[in-house]
Write a protein that holds these residues in place. Structure first.
Motif, PDB file in Angstrom:
ATOM      1  N   LEU A  69       0.858  -1.185   0.000  1.00 14.05           N
ATOM      2  CA  LEU A  69       0.000   0.000   0.000  1.00 14.05           C
ATOM      3  C   LEU A  69       0.894   1.234   0.000  1.00 14.05           C
ATOM      4  O   LEU A  69       1.682   1.443   0.920  1.00 14.05           O
ATOM      5  N   VAL A  70       0.800   2.039  -1.057  1.00 11.07           N
ATOM      6  CA  VAL A  70       1.594   3.256  -1.180  1.00 11.07           C
ATOM      7  C   VAL A  70       0.729   4.440  -0.759  1.00 11.07           C
ATOM      8  O   VAL A  70      -0.259   4.766  -1.426  1.00 11.07           O
ATOM      9  N   SER A  83     -16.732  14.729  -0.828  1.00 11.92           N
ATOM     10  CA  SER A  83     -17.454  13.621  -1.453  1.00 11.92           C
ATOM     11  C   SER A  83     -17.366  12.370  -0.600  1.00 11.92           C
ATOM     12  O   SER A  83     -16.544  12.263   0.298  1.00 11.92           O
ATOM     13  N   ASP A  84     -18.261  11.421  -0.890  1.00  8.76           N
ATOM     14  CA  ASP A  84     -18.215  10.151  -0.189  1.00  8.76           C
ATOM     15  C   ASP A  84     -16.969   9.385  -0.639  1.00  8.76           C
ATOM     16  O   ASP A  84     -16.640   9.372  -1.828  1.00  8.76           O
ATOM     17  N   PRO A  85     -16.267   8.749   0.287  1.00 10.77           N
ATOM     18  CA  PRO A  85     -15.065   8.007  -0.082  1.00 10.77           C
ATOM     19  C   PRO A  85     -15.386   6.860  -1.026  1.00 10.77           C
ATOM     20  O   PRO A  85     -16.418   6.210  -0.899  1.00 10.77           O
ATOM     21  N   SER A  86     -14.516   6.645  -2.001  1.00 13.17           N
ATOM     22  CA  SER A  86     -14.734   5.562  -2.956  1.00 13.17           C
ATOM     23  C   SER A  86     -13.412   4.878  -3.272  1.00 13.17           C
ATOM     24  O   SER A  86     -12.334   5.398  -2.993  1.00 13.17           O
ATOM     25  N   VAL A  87     -13.522   3.694  -3.871  1.00 18.26           N
ATOM     26  CA  VAL A  87     -12.357   2.912  -4.252  1.00 18.26           C
ATOM     27  C   VAL A  87     -12.458   2.600  -5.739  1.00 18.26           C
ATOM     28  O   VAL A  87     -13.528   2.230  -6.229  1.00 18.26           O
ATOM     29  N   LEU A  88     -11.355   2.762  -6.466  1.00 18.25           N
ATOM     30  CA  LEU A  88     -11.305   2.389  -7.874  1.00 18.25           C
ATOM     31  C   LEU A  88     -10.444   1.142  -8.003  1.00 18.25           C
ATOM     32  O   LEU A  88      -9.277   1.132  -7.612  1.00 18.25           O
ATOM     33  N   MET A  89     -11.022   0.065  -8.519  1.00 20.80           N
ATOM     34  CA  MET A  89     -10.296  -1.189  -8.714  1.00 20.80           C
ATOM     35  C   MET A  89     -10.122  -1.428 -10.203  1.00 20.80           C
ATOM     36  O   MET A  89     -11.101  -1.469 -10.949  1.00 20.80           O
ATOM     37  N   ALA A 190     -11.655   9.144  -6.262  1.00 14.61           N
ATOM     38  CA  ALA A 190     -11.324   7.976  -5.447  1.00 14.61           C
ATOM     39  C   ALA A 190     -10.284   8.344  -4.398  1.00 14.61           C
ATOM     40  O   ALA A 190      -9.417   9.182  -4.639  1.00 14.61           O
ATOM     41  N   ASP A 191     -10.385   7.738  -3.216  1.00  8.23           N
ATOM     42  CA  ASP A 191      -9.343   7.939  -2.207  1.00  8.23           C
ATOM     43  C   ASP A 191      -8.454   6.716  -2.079  1.00  8.23           C
ATOM     44  O   ASP A 191      -7.516   6.701  -1.287  1.00  8.23           O
ATOM     45  N   LEU A 192      -8.737   5.680  -2.887  1.00 12.13           N
ATOM     46  CA  LEU A 192      -7.878   4.498  -2.931  1.00 12.13           C
ATOM     47  C   LEU A 192      -7.986   3.869  -4.313  1.00 12.13           C
ATOM     48  O   LEU A 192      -9.081   3.709  -4.853  1.00 12.13           O
ATOM     49  N   LEU A 193      -6.833   3.525  -4.878  1.00  9.05           N
ATOM     50  CA  LEU A 193      -6.779   2.867  -6.179  1.00  9.05           C
ATOM     51  C   LEU A 193      -6.151   1.492  -5.978  1.00  9.05           C
ATOM     52  O   LEU A 193      -5.101   1.366  -5.341  1.00  9.05           O
ATOM     53  N   HIS A 218       2.531   7.292 -10.875  1.00 11.02           N
ATOM     54  CA  HIS A 218       1.906   8.580 -11.170  1.00 11.02           C
ATOM     55  C   HIS A 218       0.508   8.784 -10.583  1.00 11.02           C
ATOM     56  O   HIS A 218      -0.056   9.862 -10.715  1.00 11.02           O
ATOM     57  N   ALA A 219      -0.052   7.784  -9.926  1.00 11.59           N
ATOM     58  CA  ALA A 219      -1.402   7.939  -9.368  1.00 11.59           C
ATOM     59  C   ALA A 219      -1.444   9.063  -8.342  1.00 11.59           C
ATOM     60  O   ALA A 219      -0.517   9.210  -7.534  1.00 11.59           O
ATOM     61  N   PRO A 220      -2.507   9.862  -8.319  1.00 10.63           N
ATOM     62  CA  PRO A 220      -2.600  10.993  -7.393  1.00 10.63           C
ATOM     63  C   PRO A 220      -3.143  10.603  -6.020  1.00 10.63           C
ATOM     64  O   PRO A 220      -3.250  11.439  -5.137  1.00 10.63           O
ATOM     65  N   VAL A 221      -3.496   9.333  -5.838  1.00 15.58           N
ATOM     66  CA  VAL A 221      -4.096   8.905  -4.568  1.00 15.58           C
ATOM     67  C   VAL A 221      -3.371   7.667  -4.041  1.00 15.58           C
ATOM     68  O   VAL A 221      -2.559   7.059  -4.739  1.00 15.58           O
ATOM     69  N   ALA A 222      -3.681   7.281  -2.808  1.00  6.45           N
ATOM     70  CA  ALA A 222      -3.107   6.067  -2.226  1.00  6.45           C
ATOM     71  C   ALA A 222      -3.383   4.885  -3.138  1.00  6.45           C
ATOM     72  O   ALA A 222      -4.484   4.743  -3.688  1.00  6.45           O
TER      73      ALA A 222
END
Length: 228
Positions: A69-70, A83-89, A190-193, A218-222
């Motif tokens: 986890l970075v 916004s509501d927290p979300s995850v992108l998989m 997203a707050d997690l990828l 290069h991702a802007p999120v964790a």
């Protein structure tokens, strides 16, 4: 010791250990010796902005024997905070990717069950192939990849449903996978990828695939680099 206190305040049991030697190697070796299934690293003080990260963290993310986890600095973007927290998989259709993401889900112990999950698949035709292939065939190939993508997304959505996730949307795109995934992470706030470590182009099980490598850099999120 200070960090240990903060983590313990959140209910975790913490063991502090200090070792000497090459940082990335020692972190990876500790994970192997102690049979850890998750390494957490930050972008580090030497990282040049949010889109790159330090050499130690980069090496661990690329060569870690387990999921990594970075973490990146908290975003100041007010729209993300509001916004509501979300995850992108992100999935690539490979069996290893699905196994890795399923394994990663279990590591959260239900902590992300209530979050909105966006599943993304990007259909991609190599520019080199497209350049030497008649346009009609390229269009047909793209349509076939899109249909395959729908099947892969449906499979991944079922896996999530089996683990109790009910708020899941699917996103199907065409283009450069890394670019589209990073762009979607920004668009969906997203707050997690989450990405699978081994893509179709990876050579060994402990190396990142080309797409995952670009995303984690290069991702802007964790970003969670999931390994089965």
């Amino acid at each position: 010791e200070e960090l240990a206190k903060r983590i313990e305040a959140n209910g975790a049991k913490v063991k502090v250990e200090i070792v000497t030697g090459p940082a990335a190697y020692m972190i990876e070796q500790a994970a192997l010796d102690e049979k850890k299934d998750l390494i957490v690293v930050s972008t580090g003080p030497r990282a040049d902005g949010q889109f790159t990260f330090g050499s130690t963290s980069a090496h661990v993310a690329r060569h870690s024997p387990c999921s990594t986890l970075v973490l990146r600095k908290s975003q100041t973007n007010s729209t993300r905070q509001d916004s509501d927290p979300s995850v992108l998989m992100a999935i690539d259709g490979s069996e290893h990717c699905l196994q890795a993401i399923e394994s990663a889900i279990k590591k959260f112990n239900g902590k992300i069950l209530n979050k909105k999950i966006n599943l993304i698949y990007v259909a991609n035709i190599s520019p080199m192939v497209a350049a030497v292939t008649p346009r009609g065939f390229v269009v047909a190939m793209e349509e076939n990849l899109m249909m395959e993508g729908e099947v892969h997304l449906a499979t991944a959505k079922k896996i999530l449903a089996d683990h109790g996730f009910t708020n899941v949307d699917i996103i199907l795109k065409t283009g450069s996978p890394a670019h589209e995934i990073i762009k979607t992470a920004e668009e969906t706030k997203a707050d997690l990828l989450v990405v699978g470590a081994q893509g179709k182009g990876a050579i060994k099980h402990f190396l990142l695939g080309e797409v995952a490598n670009k995303i984690v850099t290069h991702a802007p999120v964790a970003t969670l680099v999931a390994r089965a």
